[in-house]
Design a protein around this motif. Structure first.
Motif, PDB file in Angstrom:
ATOM      1  N   SER A   1      28.690 -44.380 -28.916  1.00  0.00           N
ATOM      2  CA  SER A   1      29.054 -43.017 -29.258  1.00  0.00           C
ATOM      3  C   SER A   1      30.338 -43.016 -30.060  1.00  0.00           C
ATOM      4  CB  SER A   1      29.212 -42.212 -27.984  1.00  0.00           C
ATOM      5  OG  SER A   1      28.015 -42.292 -27.250  1.00  0.00           O
TER       6      SER A   1
ATOM      7  N   TRP B   1      30.355 -41.984 -36.250  1.00  0.00           N
ATOM      8  CA  TRP B   1      30.225 -43.087 -37.207  1.00  0.00           C
ATOM      9  C   TRP B   1      29.857 -44.423 -36.607  1.00  0.00           C
ATOM     10  CZ3 TRP B   1      29.869 -41.242 -41.846  1.00  0.00           C
ATOM     11  CH2 TRP B   1      30.546 -40.060 -42.165  1.00  0.00           C
TER      12      TRP B   1
ATOM     13  N   PRO C   1      27.231 -45.679 -34.996  1.00  0.00           N
ATOM     14  CA  PRO C   1      25.943 -46.256 -35.384  1.00  0.00           C
ATOM     15  C   PRO C   1      25.883 -46.625 -36.859  1.00  0.00           C
ATOM     16  CG  PRO C   1      25.743 -43.912 -34.841  1.00  0.00           C
ATOM     17  CD  PRO C   1      27.091 -44.351 -34.397  1.00  0.00           C
ATOM     18  N   GLU C   2      26.472 -45.802 -37.680  1.00  0.00           N
ATOM     19  CA  GLU C   2      26.465 -46.099 -39.117  1.00  0.00           C
ATOM     20  C   GLU C   2      27.202 -47.402 -39.412  1.00  0.00           C
ATOM     21  OE1 GLU C   2      26.675 -43.117 -38.022  1.00  0.00           O
ATOM     22  OE2 GLU C   2      25.352 -41.850 -39.220  1.00  0.00           O
TER      23      GLU C   2
ATOM     24  N   ILE D   1      15.595 -45.870 -31.522  1.00  0.00           N
ATOM     25  CA  ILE D   1      16.185 -44.552 -31.317  1.00  0.00           C
ATOM     26  C   ILE D   1      16.137 -43.727 -32.593  1.00  0.00           C
ATOM     27  CG2 ILE D   1      18.352 -43.363 -30.829  1.00  0.00           C
ATOM     28  CD1 ILE D   1      18.998 -45.549 -28.839  1.00  0.00           C
ATOM     29  N   ALA D   2      16.387 -44.380 -33.710  1.00  0.00           N
ATOM     30  CA  ALA D   2      16.325 -43.669 -34.982  1.00  0.00           C
ATOM     31  C   ALA D   2      14.923 -43.126 -35.227  1.00  0.00           C
ATOM     32  CB  ALA D   2      16.740 -44.594 -36.117  1.00  0.00           C
TER      33      ALA D   2
ATOM     34  N   GLY E   1      14.460 -40.189 -33.261  1.00  0.00           N
ATOM     35  CA  GLY E   1      15.252 -39.135 -33.882  1.00  0.00           C
ATOM     36  C   GLY E   1      14.495 -38.418 -34.983  1.00  0.00           C
TER      37      GLY E   1
ATOM     38  N   LEU F   1      12.386 -35.577 -33.487  1.00  0.00           N
ATOM     39  CA  LEU F   1      13.004 -34.542 -32.662  1.00  0.00           C
ATOM     40  C   LEU F   1      12.683 -33.158 -33.206  1.00  0.00           C
ATOM     41  CD1 LEU F   1      16.522 -36.002 -31.890  1.00  0.00           C
ATOM     42  CD2 LEU F   1      14.518 -35.906 -30.423  1.00  0.00           C
TER      43      LEU F   1
ATOM     44  N   LEU G   1      31.183 -39.178 -24.041  1.00  0.00           N
ATOM     45  CA  LEU G   1      30.249 -39.580 -25.081  1.00  0.00           C
ATOM     46  C   LEU G   1      30.188 -38.486 -26.108  1.00  0.00           C
ATOM     47  CD1 LEU G   1      27.787 -40.547 -22.385  1.00  0.00           C
ATOM     48  CD2 LEU G   1      28.532 -42.197 -24.047  1.00  0.00           C
ATOM     49  N   LYS G   2      30.678 -38.803 -27.241  1.00  0.00           N
ATOM     50  CA  LYS G   2      30.740 -37.729 -28.211  1.00  0.00           C
ATOM     51  C   LYS G   2      30.254 -38.131 -29.578  1.00  0.00           C
ATOM     52  CE  LYS G   2      34.368 -35.254 -26.106  1.00  0.00           C
ATOM     53  NZ  LYS G   2      35.799 -35.205 -26.005  1.00  0.00           N
ATOM     54  N   LEU G   3      29.556 -37.269 -30.163  1.00  0.00           N
ATOM     55  CA  LEU G   3      29.170 -37.445 -31.547  1.00  0.00           C
ATOM     56  C   LEU G   3      29.119 -36.051 -32.112  1.00  0.00           C
ATOM     57  CD1 LEU G   3      26.283 -39.744 -32.649  1.00  0.00           C
ATOM     58  CD2 LEU G   3      28.585 -39.550 -33.497  1.00  0.00           C
ATOM     59  N   ARG G   4      30.040 -35.745 -32.938  1.00  0.00           N
ATOM     60  CA  ARG G   4      30.062 -34.405 -33.502  1.00  0.00           C
ATOM     61  C   ARG G   4      28.815 -34.170 -34.341  1.00  0.00           C
ATOM     62  NH1 ARG G   4      33.559 -34.377 -30.414  1.00  0.00           N
ATOM     63  NH2 ARG G   4      35.692 -33.674 -30.657  1.00  0.00           N
TER      64      ARG G   4
ATOM     65  N   SER H   1      30.443 -34.725 -40.505  1.00  0.00           N
ATOM     66  CA  SER H   1      29.843 -35.902 -41.088  1.00  0.00           C
ATOM     67  C   SER H   1      28.449 -35.659 -41.597  1.00  0.00           C
ATOM     68  CB  SER H   1      29.765 -37.013 -40.059  1.00  0.00           C
ATOM     69  OG  SER H   1      28.771 -36.738 -39.120  1.00  0.00           O
TER      70      SER H   1
ATOM     71  N   LEU I   1      19.516 -41.636 -37.285  1.00  0.00           N
ATOM     72  CA  LEU I   1      20.294 -42.455 -36.388  1.00  0.00           C
ATOM     73  C   LEU I   1      21.367 -41.650 -35.682  1.00  0.00           C
ATOM     74  CD1 LEU I   1      21.729 -45.873 -37.530  1.00  0.00           C
ATOM     75  CD2 LEU I   1      21.297 -45.012 -35.235  1.00  0.00           C
ATOM     76  N   SER I   2      22.228 -41.074 -36.466  1.00  0.00           N
ATOM     77  CA  SER I   2      23.309 -40.291 -35.870  1.00  0.00           C
ATOM     78  C   SER I   2      22.754 -39.146 -35.055  1.00  0.00           C
ATOM     79  CB  SER I   2      24.211 -39.721 -36.950  1.00  0.00           C
ATOM     80  OG  SER I   2      24.030 -40.415 -38.132  1.00  0.00           O
ATOM     81  N   LYS I   3      21.724 -38.534 -35.573  1.00  0.00           N
ATOM     82  CA  LYS I   3      21.189 -37.378 -34.874  1.00  0.00           C
ATOM     83  C   LYS I   3      20.705 -37.740 -33.488  1.00  0.00           C
ATOM     84  CE  LYS I   3      19.891 -34.675 -38.880  1.00  0.00           C
ATOM     85  NZ  LYS I   3      18.822 -34.376 -39.842  1.00  0.00           N
ATOM     86  N   CYS I   4      19.959 -38.798 -33.415  1.00  0.00           N
ATOM     87  CA  CYS I   4      19.412 -39.144 -32.113  1.00  0.00           C
ATOM     88  C   CYS I   4      20.490 -39.687 -31.199  1.00  0.00           C
ATOM     89  CB  CYS I   4      18.286 -40.140 -32.249  1.00  0.00           C
ATOM     90  SG  CYS I   4      17.288 -40.234 -30.761  1.00  0.00           S
ATOM     91  N   LEU I   5      21.396 -40.425 -31.742  1.00  0.00           N
ATOM     92  CA  LEU I   5      22.476 -40.917 -30.891  1.00  0.00           C
ATOM     93  C   LEU I   5      23.372 -39.775 -30.468  1.00  0.00           C
ATOM     94  CD1 LEU I   5      23.293 -44.427 -32.315  1.00  0.00           C
ATOM     95  CD2 LEU I   5      22.706 -43.802 -29.982  1.00  0.00           C
TER      96      LEU I   5
ATOM     97  N   LEU J   1      22.248 -36.982 -29.756  1.00  0.00           N
ATOM     98  CA  LEU J   1      21.495 -36.396 -28.654  1.00  0.00           C
ATOM     99  C   LEU J   1      21.725 -37.165 -27.365  1.00  0.00           C
ATOM    100  CD1 LEU J   1      19.170 -34.323 -27.973  1.00  0.00           C
ATOM    101  CD2 LEU J   1      17.742 -36.359 -27.966  1.00  0.00           C
ATOM    102  N   LEU J   2      21.708 -38.465 -27.461  1.00  0.00           N
ATOM    103  CA  LEU J   2      21.906 -39.290 -26.266  1.00  0.00           C
ATOM    104  C   LEU J   2      23.346 -39.232 -25.792  1.00  0.00           C
ATOM    105  CD1 LEU J   2      19.767 -42.459 -26.979  1.00  0.00           C
ATOM    106  CD2 LEU J   2      19.254 -40.470 -25.580  1.00  0.00           C
ATOM    107  N   SER J   3      24.207 -38.796 -26.666  1.00  0.00           N
ATOM    108  CA  SER J   3      25.602 -38.734 -26.292  1.00  0.00           C
ATOM    109  C   SER J   3      25.844 -37.529 -25.410  1.00  0.00           C
ATOM    110  CB  SER J   3      26.456 -38.659 -27.548  1.00  0.00           C
ATOM    111  OG  SER J   3      26.170 -39.770 -28.362  1.00  0.00           O
TER     112      SER J   3
END
Lengths: 113, 113
Positions: free
Chosen positions: A27, A30, A32-33, A103-104, A107, A110, B3-6, B10, B19-23, B25-27
């Motif tokens: 988490s 950025w 994951p990127e 996971i992607a 995603g 979703l 666990l944060k992902l804005r 971004s 990727l970011s989207k699903c992560l 979500l898991l965050s």
DNA sequence: CAGTATCCGGTCCGATACTG
DNA sequence: CAGTATCGGACCGGATACTG
């Protein structure tokens, strides 16, 4: 008695703790990127900034330090001038790639993705 | 640890978005635990609170609503008295389990796990 | 039982400026 | 090039109190 059916539930053998820990690691904006951008080949600090134009130097540094401390990636300083630093995934970090890919994929599907 | 992902930030020009989207979500605190606790069988609201004694009702509700909106889990209201609500993973949510398991495995090996 | 409402402290992240 | 320092606002999550 539906209560009885429900009482036996423990999900799987084992501890859920590492789960939160590792997901906590992934988490942070950025993260994951960053891992993704290192998956093909090592990259240097500024190259990563080019890959992700919106990330600030501060956050990139923070993430890299955390991931390094956790053993997900390695930092190599080349004694050149000007200085050059290369980041690369460790074997442990590479293990995350299939999971991240899965996971992607989810995603993509979703509802409010 | 949070666990944060804005999600609002971004917009990253990239294409790594799912990727970011699903992560993202898991965050959010407790999200992985919730999914894990639903992996074996459906659970009710209070059962989940027992599974995770430290979570607050507010956060649990928030997570459940988000995961429901994303199609990761389903919410079933049973017209009983007192009311009873059951949460269960959808097929899509179940797809996350192997990935989560992999990540948990890596989590075990983290240096500063 | 299954939530909502509200307050509040801590953290995260972006922007900006500066450095060896 | 590869960072560090600092500030400020957004957001998150815990505690508490209340409800149909």
């Amino acid at each position: 008695m539906s209560l009885k059916l429900r009482k036996n539930r423990s999900p799987a053998p084992g501890n859920i703790c590492p789960l939160s820990k590792c997901l906590a690691l992934l988490s942070g904006a950025w993260t994951p990127e960053i891992i993704w951008n290192l998956s093909a080949a090592p990259r240097r600090f500024t190259e990563l900034r080019v890959d992700m134009p919106a990330i600030s130097a501060k956050v990139l540094t923070t993430r890299l330090r955390h991931l390094e401390a956790s053993g997900i990636l390695a930092r190599h300083v080349m004694p050149t001038s000007p200085p050059s630093v290369e980041y690369s995934l460790t074997a442990l970090g590479a293990e995350l790639l299939p999971a991240i890919a899965t996971i992607a994929k989810v995603g993509d599907q979703l509802k409010f993705g």
